[in-house]
Design an enzyme around this catalytic site. Structure first.
Site, PDB file in Angstrom:
ATOM      1  N   TYR A   1       0.797  -1.180  -0.287  1.00  0.00           N
ATOM      2  CA  TYR A   1      -0.095  -0.261  -0.589  1.00  0.00           C
ATOM      3  C   TYR A   1       1.219   1.220  -0.353  1.00  0.00           C
ATOM      4  O   TYR A   1       0.773   2.101  -1.033  1.00  0.00           O
ATOM      5  CB  TYR A   1      -1.443  -0.179   1.019  1.00  0.00           C
ATOM      6  CG  TYR A   1      -1.473  -1.137   1.400  1.00  0.00           C
ATOM      7  CD1 TYR A   1      -3.265  -1.576   0.472  1.00  0.00           C
ATOM      8  CD2 TYR A   1      -1.756  -1.946   1.991  1.00  0.00           C
ATOM      9  CE1 TYR A   1      -3.696  -2.260   0.132  1.00  0.00           C
ATOM     10  CE2 TYR A   1      -2.314  -3.110   2.200  1.00  0.00           C
ATOM     11  CZ  TYR A   1      -3.535  -3.169   1.121  1.00  0.00           C
ATOM     12  OH  TYR A   1      -4.354  -5.000   1.068  1.00  0.00           O
ATOM     13  N   CYS A   2       2.060   1.193   1.047  1.00  0.00           N
ATOM     14  CA  CYS A   2       3.055   1.995   0.612  1.00  0.00           C
ATOM     15  C   CYS A   2       3.068   2.678  -0.696  1.00  0.00           C
ATOM     16  O   CYS A   2       3.604   3.875  -1.498  1.00  0.00           O
ATOM     17  CB  CYS A   2       4.312   2.403   1.918  1.00  0.00           C
ATOM     18  SG  CYS A   2       3.421   2.260   2.948  1.00  0.00           S
ATOM     19  N   ASN A   3       3.792   1.529  -1.438  1.00  0.00           N
ATOM     20  CA  ASN A   3       4.649   1.579  -2.525  1.00  0.00           C
ATOM     21  C   ASN A   3       4.069   1.884  -3.751  1.00  0.00           C
ATOM     22  O   ASN A   3       4.275   2.722  -4.147  1.00  0.00           O
ATOM     23  CB  ASN A   3       4.811   0.359  -3.371  1.00  0.00           C
ATOM     24  CG  ASN A   3       6.475  -0.542  -1.741  1.00  0.00           C
ATOM     25  OD1 ASN A   3       6.739   0.550  -2.061  1.00  0.00           O
ATOM     26  ND2 ASN A   3       6.391  -1.623  -2.065  1.00  0.00           N
TER      27      ASN A   3
ATOM     28  N   ILE B   1       3.515   6.120  -2.913  1.00  0.00           N
ATOM     29  CA  ILE B   1       4.499   6.357  -3.089  1.00  0.00           C
ATOM     30  C   ILE B   1       4.766   6.306  -5.185  1.00  0.00           C
ATOM     31  O   ILE B   1       4.609   7.410  -5.693  1.00  0.00           O
ATOM     32  CB  ILE B   1       6.030   5.871  -3.439  1.00  0.00           C
ATOM     33  CG1 ILE B   1       5.735   6.474  -1.507  1.00  0.00           C
ATOM     34  CG2 ILE B   1       7.137   6.323  -3.580  1.00  0.00           C
ATOM     35  CD1 ILE B   1       6.583   5.035  -0.410  1.00  0.00           C
TER      36      ILE B   1
END
Length: 191
Positions: free
Chosen positions: A65-67, A70
């Site tokens: 989810y972070c990737n 970003i």
């Protein structure tokens, strides 16, 4: 299978104590830190040079989810930059892990390693993982403390702040459910 694993982790994480984050109208805590390339990043100077700073906190290179968030920011970077925004990410992970994030997302903006958690604490997004959750993450091959280069497992609640030239926070996205992130549409609308 990965989505099932992360759904379980969401449920486990949501039961943890977490900070409340800063609010719209709050003064943004100033900081000076080095990005993953060793360049000094000074929030006060960034605000002098840009209309605003989009500051976001992310958990780590292991978090899909972070990737995705970003990557979305990177894909819209020119749109955000045209509006006078400087995009800046903060993680507790090491510079080695940040390099992995950059490899997965092609992020060209600054990412900071907040190894002592000072920035996360100032923005009230930090939480220490309970030992049972640390063990559970390890069963999925995620060693948060090791990725952070630390003895303890600390993560930020994923959050996004837009800070205006005066140093005031004018937009906040803060949600203990790490699947929920600020959309590019919402960020762009507030710039």
């Amino acid at each position: 299978m990965k989505s099932l694993i992360f759904s379980v982790l969401v449920l486990l994480t949501s039961t943890l104590y977490a900070q409340t984050g800063l609010k719209v109208g709050d003064k943004a805590p100033e900081f000076i830190a080095k990005n993953s390339e060793g360049k000094e990043i000074n929030l006060k100077q960034l605000l002098k040079q840009n209309k605003s700073v989009v500051l976001f906190f992310y958990r780590g290179q292991w978090c899909p989810y972070c990737n995705k968030h970003i990557k979305d920011l990177q894909d819209s970077l020119s749109k955000l930059s045209e509006k006078g925004a400087y995009v800046l990410g903060v993680t507790p992970e090491t510079n080695e892990s940040i390099a992995k994030t950059k490899g997965k997302t092609n992020a060209s903006f600054s990412l900071l390693s907040d190894r002592d958690y000072k920035i996360m604490k100032a923005y009230k997004v930090d939480f220490v993982m309970e030992e049972s959750l640390v063990s559970k993450y390890k069963t999925y091959g995620i060693d948060v403390a090791k990725n952070n280069g630390a003895l303890n497992a600390v993560l930020p609640v994923p959050a996004t702040y837009i800070i205006d030239k005066s140093g005031k926070i004018k937009f906040v996205q803060f949600d203990k459910d790490y699947k929920k992130r600020a959309s590019i549409k919402d960020i762009a609308a507030k710039l």
